[in-house]
Enzyme design. Structure first.
Site, PDB file in Angstrom:
ATOM      1  N   GLU A   1      42.505  43.886  40.842  1.00 41.27           N
ATOM      2  CA  GLU A   1      43.154  42.866  40.004  1.00 41.27           C
ATOM      3  C   GLU A   1      43.971  41.868  40.829  1.00 41.27           C
ATOM      4  OE1 GLU A   1      46.773  42.672  36.781  1.00 41.27           O
ATOM      5  OE2 GLU A   1      45.823  44.595  37.185  1.00 41.27           O
ATOM      6  N   ASP A   2      44.731  42.363  41.789  1.00 42.07           N
ATOM      7  CA  ASP A   2      45.733  41.514  42.467  1.00 42.07           C
ATOM      8  C   ASP A   2      45.341  41.043  43.853  1.00 42.07           C
ATOM      9  OD1 ASP A   2      47.294  41.828  40.250  1.00 42.07           O
ATOM     10  OD2 ASP A   2      48.551  43.414  41.081  1.00 42.07           O
TER      11      ASP A   2
END
Length: 710
Positions: free
Chosen positions: A76-77
């Protein structure tokens, strides 16, 4: 600060060195991937995945879950892909990480929709590997522990979501250590002042109660020792949200809630549990009706224990829970105990049973997801299913079925099988016929009576409580409406095609294929359904089909068949609606117009609400009543009559004698002598209505009788 070496030391207690090394490798990979990223608190971002892994280590989770905890925000990051993770750490870890990752790459207009979509993705991942939800719960727990850096409104939003979804899931899976902490942290975020006051009061009360607690604990322990029973007595503390809910729901002051002393007795085996129960009942008098045996009938999340309430010294209530060490592990860690025992190379039946129940629950979620109209409807089903108190009822064969408190016969029928629920027409409770809306009580034996042609009733949605029943009923009704819409659409399209002296049966298959592309529909049924629901005009579709059949050169004027009426009987179902403004009856001249999403709405020809549509004849349909009608129809009358005592009873008796029903009655006084009676009846048609009006006219001092159109 807690480090990876500290975690490795803790893991040494239950994991082999090669698996600990893999966990450390995942940490160093995450540390590099999150390099330069910081949390709102200012700490390096990697402290979060490390803390999540530490929570899982407390539960003795396996090394793959710990690796997924380290890597759960990497996809996600950071720029790392799922494929890259699979290459580095194997497919199971990559799948776990993908299941836990949030849907931040999709932009939603509504946060509620985003949360619901996110939860749907999580359910699908859970169906492949239940560990996804355990890692997610640990992730949410650490986020809740570190809410302090966020704005108050964001804190409250996250806390509500946690309370409504994640704390309930933790309870559903039996992971009570996480559930209790999530509930208390959410309570403190939503109501900080209330939580602080209760916390201070609890600390003060515990100090005052210490000597009484020690005295009771010592007497319970002494009783076990005297009988030669192995068992450890532990004082049990209530958590903040539990105290607050009892004060609010039971309207009791704090002092009364804290007057109850709670103890837990941990022993070696099931037989000892029941022997200890006898000992404590000899020591203190039990409170009638407060004994629960969750060992014989475990809760849905696998929880097992004996619960009893006793009258202690000077009448003070004492709550005692008695369980084995394995049951204690299950009560604290729930489904996570499955991996605890797996790590010890022993497949304990309690943990295995919990794992099987959790899988059955996730399977039920997937079924609900398939039936739900959208993600928000699905998440409402899940919230309703998580997690009221249970009732236990029996099938005719003696099998035990578990249902939530307040469940009805219909809920039971759907819990047995969806087809049984859909075809249910009656039931017997303890061999006696009972209404389908009857709320169930523990110990009852139920027998469901079905019929092959039966269908669910829309009214069932008013009293069912389980998510499975609610979603299955909606799914069945949706299909019922689709089938009825297809039938109505076929009649409307054939009527429109008759204007061009053709019909659906006479058109070639190639005509449909080309028309479907132009009209952007997938099949004939989809086209007919949209016609029946009023989303398309039959005349326009018919014209297009004829043009395609004749190579776009068809220029025939409408024949006399265009005035041919659609025949209705009143039993067409959900896609035929009778206008409430004019209450059409069999025998009335009627017309219909298509309402988007509702289908055909029937009005009396002279209805004022049709005035603006009469200029657009393509939107109106000539209708004709069938010769065979066996339905009741509502009709409204206004009667001017002289006021007198017993007038309502007189009218009611007269209407009943005429084989009609009164749906609504109201009286308005016009002056001291005259009244206006507004009467809504159910009648078979105009002839039946005329017979009733004739009887009313025979009453003394009746003035004007008007059939109200609006």
């Amino acid at each position: 600060m807690f480090t990876i070496d500290d975690l490795a030391d803790r893991l040494g207690g239950y994991l082999p060195p090669d698996e600990i090394q893999q966990v450390k490798r995942a940490f160093y990979y995450a540390e590099q991937a999150h390099d330069g990223q910081r949390r709102r608190s200012g700490e390096p971002y990697v402290t979060h995945p490390l803390a999540v892994a530490n929570i899982l280590a407390n539960m003795h989770m396996d090394h793959q879950s710990l690796m997924a905890a380290m890597l759960h925000d990497v996809i996600e990051d950071t720029g790392v892909s799922k494929k890259a993770l699979a290459a580095q750490f194997g497919k199971p870890v990559a799948e776990l990480v993908d299941g836990v990752s949030k849907l931040t790459q999709i932009t939603f207009e509504d946060k509620a929709v985003a949360q619901a979509e996110n939860f749907q993705k999580m359910v699908l991942a859970m169906s492949r590997d239940i560990r996804v939800i355990i890692v997610k719960l640990a992730d949410r727990l650490h986020n809740m522990r570190t809410l302090g850096a966020l704005r108050p409104d964001k804190k409250r939003r996250i806390a509500r979501e946690t309370l409504e979804i994640y704390a309930r899931i933790a309870g559903r899976l039996g992971i009570n250590t996480i559930r209790v902490e999530l509930e208390d942290l959410s309570f403190q975020a939503i109501h900080p002042m209330r939580a602080e006051r209760i916390k201070r009061a609890v600390a003060s009360a515990r100090g005052n109660r210490r000597s009484a607690m020690r005295e009771i604990q010592a007497s319970l322990q002494q009783s076990l020792d005297d009988e030669g029973l192995k068992g450890t007595v532990i004082g049990r503390q209530k958590h903040l949200l539990s105290i607050y809910k009892k004060m609010r729901d039971q309207r009791k002051p704090f002092a009364e809630i804290m007057d109850v002393f709670g103890f837990r007795i941990i022993t070696e085996d099931v037989a000892s549990c029941y022997r200890i129960l006898g000992v404590v009942h000899n020591l203190y008098k039990p409170v009638p009706g407060r004994f629960k045996d969750y060992i014989a009938i475990p809760k849905a999340n696998g929880y097992q224990s004996l619960h009893t309430t006793l009258f202690g010294q000077r009448g003070m209530p004492i709550e005692v829970q008695i369980r084995t060490r394995e049951m204690e592990a299950m009560a604290n860690n729930g489904i996570a105990a499955h991996w605890l025992y797996k790590a010890g190379q022993t497949a304990h039946p309690i943990a295995e049973g919990s794992h099987a129940r959790a899988r059955a629950w996730v399977k039920g979620l997937l079924e609900m997801q398939r039936h739900a109209g959208d993600s928000l409807e699905f998440i409402e089903h899940v919230k309703n299913d998580l997690f009221p108190d249970d009732v236990y009822v029996f099938t005719p064969k003696g099998d035990i079925m578990e249902l939530p408190q307040g469940a009805t016969v219909i809920d039971f029928a759907y819990s047995v099988h969806t087809d049984i629920g859909n075809n249910c027409i009656a039931c017997r409770i303890d061999r006696h016929l009972a209404p389908l809306s009857t709320r169930l009580e523990s110990g009852q034996t139920l027998e469901i009576i079905t019929a092959p042609g039966a269908r669910p009733n829309l009214a069932w949605l008013n009293f069912v409580t389980t998510a499975k029943a609610r979603s299955a009923i909606r799914h069945a009704l949706k299909h019922q409406q689709q089938a009825e819409a297809v039938m109505l659409g076929r009649r409307l399209l054939n009527k429109a095609l008759a204007s061009f002296e053709t019909s659906l049966e006479e058109l070639d298959e190639s005509v449909f294929e080309q028309a479907f592309k132009e009209l952007d529909v997938s099949s004939l049924d989809a086209l007919l359904e949209s016609l029946g629901l009023g989303n398309r005009m039959a005349h326009v579709v018919a014209r297009r089909l004829v043009d395609v059949a004749h190579g776009d050169s068809f220029d025939k004027t409408l024949s006399d068949n265009s005035d041919k009426a659609v025949v209705i009987s009143g039993s067409e179902g959900m896609v035929l609606n009778f206008a409430r403004c004019c209450h059409p009856l069999p025998g009335d001249p009627v017309v219909g117009h298509l309402s988007v999403g509702k289908g055909l709405v029937v009005h009396r020809s002279e209805c004022k609400n049709l005035a603006d549509r009469k200029n657009d004849p393509e939107k109106l349909f000539a209708l004709e009543w069938s010769e065979h009608i066996d339905e009741d129809f509502p009709v409204a009358l206004r009667i001017e009559i002289e006021s007198r005592r017993g007038l309502v009873a007189e009218l009611a008796g007269l209407v009943t004698d005429a084989d009609a029903n009164i749906e609504r009655i109201g009286i308005e006084e016009r002056d001291a002598r005259l009244s206006t009676v507004n009467l809504t009846l159910s009648v078979k048609g105009r002839v039946h209505l005329a017979r009733i009006i004739k009887r009313i006219r025979n009453l003394p001092n009746v003035g004007k009788i008007t059939r109200t159109a609006n």
